[in-house]
Design an enzyme around this catalytic site. Sequence first.
Site, PDB file in Angstrom:
ATOM      1  N   SER A 208       0.823  -1.200   0.000  1.00  0.00           N
ATOM      2  CA  SER A 208       0.000   0.000   0.000  1.00  0.00           C
ATOM      3  C   SER A 208       0.859   1.251   0.000  1.00  0.00           C
ATOM      4  O   SER A 208       2.028   1.225   0.386  1.00  0.00           O
ATOM      5  CB  SER A 208      -0.915   0.006   1.228  1.00  0.00           C
ATOM      6  OG  SER A 208      -0.144   0.144   2.415  1.00  0.00           O
ATOM      7  N   LYS A 209       0.257   2.358  -0.430  1.00  0.00           N
ATOM      8  CA  LYS A 209       0.964   3.638  -0.415  1.00  0.00           C
ATOM      9  C   LYS A 209       1.324   4.024   1.011  1.00  0.00           C
ATOM     10  O   LYS A 209       2.381   4.583   1.268  1.00  0.00           O
ATOM     11  CB  LYS A 209       0.079   4.719  -1.049  1.00  0.00           C
ATOM     12  CG  LYS A 209      -0.193   4.502  -2.528  1.00  0.00           C
ATOM     13  CD  LYS A 209      -1.107   5.581  -3.076  1.00  0.00           C
ATOM     14  CE  LYS A 209      -1.420   5.343  -4.548  1.00  0.00           C
ATOM     15  NZ  LYS A 209      -2.318   6.378  -5.108  1.00  0.00           N
ATOM     16  N   ARG A 210       0.429   3.700   1.929  1.00  0.00           N
ATOM     17  CA  ARG A 210       0.639   4.102   3.320  1.00  0.00           C
ATOM     18  C   ARG A 210       1.850   3.410   3.928  1.00  0.00           C
ATOM     19  O   ARG A 210       2.668   4.037   4.602  1.00  0.00           O
ATOM     20  CB  ARG A 210      -0.616   3.778   4.130  1.00  0.00           C
ATOM     21  CG  ARG A 210      -0.486   4.089   5.616  1.00  0.00           C
ATOM     22  CD  ARG A 210      -1.745   3.709   6.365  1.00  0.00           C
ATOM     23  NE  ARG A 210      -1.612   3.946   7.799  1.00  0.00           N
ATOM     24  CZ  ARG A 210      -2.529   3.607   8.690  1.00  0.00           C
ATOM     25  NH1 ARG A 210      -3.640   3.014   8.290  1.00  0.00           N
ATOM     26  NH2 ARG A 210      -2.337   3.848   9.974  1.00  0.00           N
TER      27      ARG A 210
ATOM     28  N   GLY B 181       5.111   3.382   0.647  1.00  0.00           N
ATOM     29  CA  GLY B 181       5.573   4.608   0.008  1.00  0.00           C
ATOM     30  C   GLY B 181       5.826   4.452  -1.482  1.00  0.00           C
ATOM     31  O   GLY B 181       5.042   3.846  -2.211  1.00  0.00           O
TER      32      GLY B 181
END
Length: 492
Positions: A256-258, A261
Amino acid sequence: MNDTPSGTTTSAVNDQIRVRMAPSPTGYLHIGGARTALFNWLFAKHHNGTFILRIDDTDMARSTDESMHEIYEALKWLGIDWNEHYVQSERRSVYDGYVQRLLESGNAYHCYCTPEELEAIRTQARADKQPRSYDGRCQHLTSEAVQRFVAEGRKPTVRIKMPDRPIRVDDIVLGSRNIDPTTLEDEVIVRSNGMPNYNLTSIIDDAEMRITHVIRGTEHLNNTPKQIAIANALGLKVPQFAHIPLVLDSSGRKMSKRHHGDLVAVNRYREQGYLPEAMLNFVVRLGWSYDDKQEIFSVDELIEKFDLARIGKSGSVFDIKKLEWLNSHYINQRSVPARTDAVIPFWQKEGLLNSTEDRNWLEGIVAAVGERLTTLQDIVPQTRYFFTDEFEYDPKAVKKWWGNSEEKRQKTTEILTHISQILEKIPQFDIETIEAAIWKYTDENNIKRVAAMQALRIALTGASFGPSLFDIVVLLGKDEVLKRIPKAIDHL
């Protein structure tokens, strides 16, 4: 004989396959999003169908033009083109018409609950261990109550009235299941600012654009029964669904982006010098396989072989080592001139290269590096010394090959001094002549060849590894070599 294409039903064969990708422009294109786009694109190509790019920008607060264009660029870089293109924010009037139909038919209603009231309802539902976090209280508002709320300035949302019977979800990858209606609450389909939300716009667009198959990640599984309920309330045709497994990290957590990154940003790999062919080959194998043997596929092979029936049900692990291996393979498949074209921008970005006029010299550097590149960006640290003598001498290399004692350093100084004198007087500055002259010197003076070579390599490059030393000497040229050796001796 059954002529039905794998992964489709008979009814879909009679219609042109139409699929879509609907990213939200709230950031960069995620690896998972790239996989969704690729699976849809390959499925459309395999069946001579249509691939639609549909920008889901109804979340106006988070959507940006910058993110939208970054998604476009990432898809173009991967070679994923589209036949049709839509932006949902430009279709507001279409959704308004459908919302009015739902309200008039009694399949939707206005909800005037305030955020504070909704939080109290959710708190009570949790305390009562109820599956629904909204109790549908606004379904039966009196006209007097509505007038009072309007007078208070309340801006209503619109909620879809969920059916009281099970909703059947048929999935090509995961199979069929019935969703208990008691687990579904009356979903908000229009926000208080008048903007329709994802579940409404998505299923309306799927119907209007005649989407035959919705291929997307399993993170959308919870949305599917809601979208089916909306479609049924409007009398719209429901597409076939195929939910593909999550992309996981090595610990089994969703990428995930969270949490990860830039590691999941497609453009990050472009900037680091990964090739689109490698990315496509890597991404397609995150959940799809043809057999247990073939790892490398051309785009034409993927189009020919792609089949929804070969998508697995379990999550796929993102293995950066595998991507690096694939990228190295595709870099080395390119000719030296093509590789040179690919690495020139990376030299330029680092300020190492202003002119590309000496093309033969640049190609000579790339040829000397050989198959050492994992990414195109690797060309910079591996060749910086060709463009500048402003580099540090690797301390470990210096200690091992130049010596950490006065006696050893003196010996290294003598070796470099003699090699410099030999190269200065050499009649022809080519590999064969240089190699013969230096080997003659080391052999006659009982000097280990490797000691002499490493001493010279560090003097010229600052490191103890890299391309063939004699390639380096010739590519640097006589004047530059004779300038760098005294500098190294001064350092000693």
